[in-house]
Design a protein around this motif. Structure first.
Motif, short mmCIF file in Angstrom:
data_model
loop_
_atom_site.label_atom_id
_atom_site.label_comp_id
_atom_site.label_asym_id
_atom_site.label_seq_id
_atom_site.Cartn_x
_atom_site.Cartn_y
_atom_site.Cartn_z
N ALA A 1 1.53 1.80 -3.47
CA ALA A 1 0.39 1.75 -4.37
C ALA A 1 0.61 0.69 -5.45
O ALA A 1 0.28 0.89 -6.64
N SER B 1 0.83 -1.21 0.00
CA SER B 1 0.00 0.00 0.00
C SER B 1 0.86 1.25 0.00
O SER B 1 0.50 2.27 -0.61
N TYR C 1 0.71 5.82 1.42
CA TYR C 1 1.59 6.21 0.31
C TYR C 1 2.27 7.55 0.58
O TYR C 1 3.49 7.67 0.49
N ILE D 1 -6.21 7.50 -5.71
CA ILE D 1 -5.53 6.97 -4.53
C ILE D 1 -6.26 7.34 -3.25
O ILE D 1 -6.21 6.64 -2.26
N VAL E 1 -4.81 3.88 -9.98
CA VAL E 1 -3.65 4.66 -9.57
C VAL E 1 -2.54 4.46 -10.59
O VAL E 1 -2.25 3.33 -11.02
N CYS F 1 -0.55 -2.31 -7.08
CA CYS F 1 -1.85 -2.96 -7.15
C CYS F 1 -1.76 -4.45 -7.47
O CYS F 1 -2.51 -5.25 -6.91
N LEU G 1 -4.83 4.07 1.10
CA LEU G 1 -3.67 4.23 0.22
C LEU G 1 -3.08 5.63 0.31
O LEU G 1 -1.86 5.80 0.32
N CYS H 1 -7.30 1.03 -6.05
CA CYS H 1 -5.90 0.83 -6.43
C CYS H 1 -5.71 0.70 -7.94
O CYS H 1 -4.72 1.17 -8.49
#
Length: 517
Positions: free
Chosen positions: A266, A263, A355, A284, A292, A268, A351, A289
């Protein structure tokens, strides 16, 4: 908002606020002890003045840290009683040792240091400060050991009657590899905070003195120059060590909490080799996901996760399915889960939080290191930087490692949701200990009650922030004074009768209490 949301906000706000003071207390305590050691060894007045000035800043921060830290443990019983029952067998010993051993060690010896100036031998007086500093470090270790057990439970078995973990190996809890990694990372990050403070304040005073025409040969000039140089070296070295310990911690997270680290990138879908994301756009913020898109550095994430450039790194989507299969796709239809009972479980942390906080932590650490390197370069061979942008920028950059520390803890705590105690993947599934955040909140409190306490604590902490900021600005602007109240050996403390004066008047040249103030 329900009780769970408000309780999480309350714990998050009070914890992050408290932790803003912890790294400065730990890091500055170590550096003040080093300054005091240098004075005892060299007897040079600049080291004594550095100890007195930075010692005051240390004391102010210590007091406010204690005041805000008291609330943390009360919250366990008030808003998180189910959580307290679940972890009590493990946390009871850790928190008791933190309070009875570490906290009393640091508070007792800190008192001896404050009031021992001129009253006890110099080396014994120095030892009291080191004892207090070591106490604060030990205190931090016990707290981090408790937190790390929540991230990676070890040394326990499940009681079949209650379903709660029962501690069977206290040494395993203390030597938890997650705890050792987090503690080392936290310790060097604290030194980075202290180094930034020395650099920013020292450069500001050097520029101020230079523009005022003060001579560069007096003791105070040496005080600020030594502060800047010491802070610069500490900032750069601490950042390097933070990167090293952070890399080890990240590799552990990929083993123990892979969904948290995926996560943070990010990522996926599973990729081999996996790239490291520099910047991401898309949905995001809505936790979608697949929508993104990232600018990446090829191969780097595989190396950060596993130490090579080819190993696959699992993606968020695959891990979400694995967790749902292992721990359930929905929360149990049980009253202990409150409004969450029967709802679908989203095992993916937010996320946007994981992130961006991961990147904020790294970038603010880099800013701190860059300022430290600039300070060393700008003050080489006796130079004094006077460029206002550089100097005031360095002063503002004192906030950078504070932000990095706060962002790191937000990432660590938010990234393990929806678990408050994360399952240990190193043990068989049937033996794993875990606890959902949804079932940890106190069942007997209402949203209005928790909202009231949240509002009250926020206002109270805001007032304490104003007090601390006012005190710090006051003493920083005041700089160093020759009669700053810390008596040195050979001087008679205030309150001692002077037989040479009529009526035995008290001497008032050295007031130890003014140093404490």
């Amino acid at each position: 908002m329900d009780v769970l949301d408000i309780a999480r906000w309350q714990f998050g706000i009070t914890t992050v606020y408290h932790f803003l003071m912890v790294p400065l207390t730990i890091g500055l305590g170590i550096l003040v002890a080093v300054m005091h050691t240098m004075w005892v060894r060299t007897d040079k007045p600049e080291w004594l003045r550095m100890t007195r000035f930075w010692g005051r800043i240390y004391l102010i921060n210590f007091v406010l840290g204690v005041a805000t830290g008291l609330v943390q443990e009360f919250q366990f019983g008030l808003a998180w009683s189910e959580y307290s029952r679940f972890v009590g067998d493990v946390f009871g010993s850790l928190l008791a040792m933190e309070a009875l051993l570490a906290f009393f060690l640091e508070s007792t010896f800190l008192g001896l240091w404050i009031f021992g100036w001129g009253r006890i031998p110099k080396k014994v007086h120095l030892a009291t400060l080191w004892a207090a500093v070591i106490g604060s470090i030990v205190s931090a270790f016990f707290i981090i050991a408790a937190n790390s057990w929540m991230q990676h439970p070890v040394g326990v078995i499940t009681d079949d009657a209650t379903g709660r973990p029962e501690q069977v190996d206290f040494l395993a809890v203390l030597t938890n590899n997650t705890a050792l990694a987090a503690f080392s990372h936290t310790l060097v990050a604290a030194l980075m905070v202290a180094g930034a403070a020395l650099v920013g304040v020292g450069l500001w005073h050097l520029r101020k003195r230079t523009l005022a025409g003060a001579p560069s040969t007096d003791v105070d000039h040496s005080v600020w120059r030594r502060s800047v140089r010491l802070g610069g070296y500490v900032s750069v070295a601490a950042f390097i060590l933070t990167a090293v310990t952070g890399d080890y911690q990240a590799k552990l997270m990929y083993q123990q909490q892979p969904l948290k680290m995926s996560s943070a990138e990010a990522l996926c879908t599973t990729e081999a080799p996996a790239p490291f994301s520099i910047f991401a756009i898309g949905k995001i913020g809505s936790n979608e996901c697949d929508d993104v898109h990232s600018w990446t550095v090829p191969y780097l994430l595989s190396y950060l996760a596993h130490g090579d450039f080819s190993t696959a790194v699992p993606g968020v989507n695959e891990l979400q399915q694995e967790y749902a299969a292992a721990y359930g796709a929905t929360y149990p239809d049980d009253p202990s889960f409150g409004d969450k009972a029967g709802e679908e479980i989203d095992y993916t942390p937010l996320l946007a939080v994981t992130y961006w906080n991961f990147r904020l932590m790294i970038s603010m650490g880099m800013v701190s290191a860059a300022v430290g390197a600039y300070a060393l370069w700008a003050t080489r061979k006796g130079r004094v930087p006077t460029n206002p942008i550089a100097v005031y920028g360095s002063l503002a950059a004192v906030a950078a490692p504070f932000v990095a520390n706060a962002a790191g803890w937000v990432f660590t705590e938010m990234g393990r949701q929806p678990f408050v105690v994360y399952p240990n993947p190193d043990v068989p599934r049937a033996e794993q200990v875990y606890f959902f955040t949804a079932q940890a909140v106190s069942p007997g409190v209402s949203a209005a009650e928790v909202l009231t306490s949240l509002s009250t604590l926020t206002v109270l902490y805001g007032a304490l922030a104003v007090v601390e900021a006012w005190l710090l600005v006051r003493f920083v602007r005041g700089g160093i004074t020759t009669g700053d109240g810390a008596p040195t050996p050979g001087h008679t403390p205030e309150g001692t009768p002077d037989d040479d004066q009529p009526g035995g008047r008290d001497r008032t040249d050295d007031d130890v209490l003014s140093f404490a103030y």
